[in-house]
Motif scaffolding. Structure first.
Motif, short mmCIF file in Angstrom:
data_model
loop_
_atom_site.label_atom_id
_atom_site.label_comp_id
_atom_site.label_asym_id
_atom_site.label_seq_id
_atom_site.Cartn_x
_atom_site.Cartn_y
_atom_site.Cartn_z
N SER A 1 0.83 -1.21 0.00
CA SER A 1 0.00 0.00 0.00
C SER A 1 0.87 1.26 0.00
N ILE A 2 1.91 1.27 0.80
CA ILE A 2 2.82 2.41 0.82
C ILE A 2 3.47 2.59 -0.55
N TYR A 3 3.93 1.49 -1.11
CA TYR A 3 4.55 1.56 -2.44
C TYR A 3 3.58 2.11 -3.48
N ILE B 1 -6.57 2.29 -3.60
CA ILE B 1 -5.94 1.06 -3.09
C ILE B 1 -7.01 0.31 -2.31
N ARG B 2 -7.32 -0.91 -2.75
CA ARG B 2 -8.35 -1.72 -2.11
C ARG B 2 -7.68 -2.64 -1.09
N VAL B 3 -8.11 -2.53 0.17
CA VAL B 3 -7.54 -3.35 1.24
C VAL B 3 -8.65 -3.80 2.20
N HIS B 4 -8.34 -4.81 2.99
CA HIS B 4 -9.26 -5.27 4.02
C HIS B 4 -9.13 -4.44 5.30
N ASP B 5 -7.91 -4.09 5.65
CA ASP B 5 -7.62 -3.39 6.91
C ASP B 5 -7.38 -1.90 6.62
N ARG C 1 -4.23 3.07 6.09
CA ARG C 1 -4.29 4.53 6.06
C ARG C 1 -3.27 5.12 7.03
N ASP C 2 -3.21 4.59 8.26
CA ASP C 2 -2.27 5.10 9.26
C ASP C 2 -0.82 4.93 8.79
N ALA C 3 -0.52 3.80 8.18
CA ALA C 3 0.85 3.55 7.70
C ALA C 3 1.22 4.52 6.58
N ILE C 4 0.30 4.75 5.65
CA ILE C 4 0.57 5.68 4.55
C ILE C 4 0.72 7.10 5.08
#
Length: 68
Positions: A36-38, A47-51, A56-59
């Motif tokens: 996701s960051i990449y 970006i489609r994610v489960h968590d 979001r917090d990491a980005i």
């Protein structure tokens, strides 16, 4: 990779992360966050994610660290 439409990518818990890490789907969050960051840094529109919250917090944290 631009075709004139917004780019959506979904890597959450995917098999390729398991091949890289050797982890089962329920343990692939760190790999998902890395992708996701990449993707966020390489102009992916959606970006489609489960968590969602974790990604979001990491980005957001990464963006602050690099001064964005």
């Amino acid at each position: 990779f631009y075709l004139g439409f917004p780019l959506l990518v979904g890597t959450s818990r995917k098999t390729f992360i398991g091949h890289i890490t050797g982890k089962n789907p329920e343990n692939r969050l760190p790999g998902t966050i890395a992708t996701s960051i990449y993707l966020a840094q390489n102009k992916t529109d959606i970006i489609r994610v489960h968590d969602v919250s974790d990604n979001r917090d990491a980005i957001m944290t990464y963006n602050v660290l690099i001064g964005k």
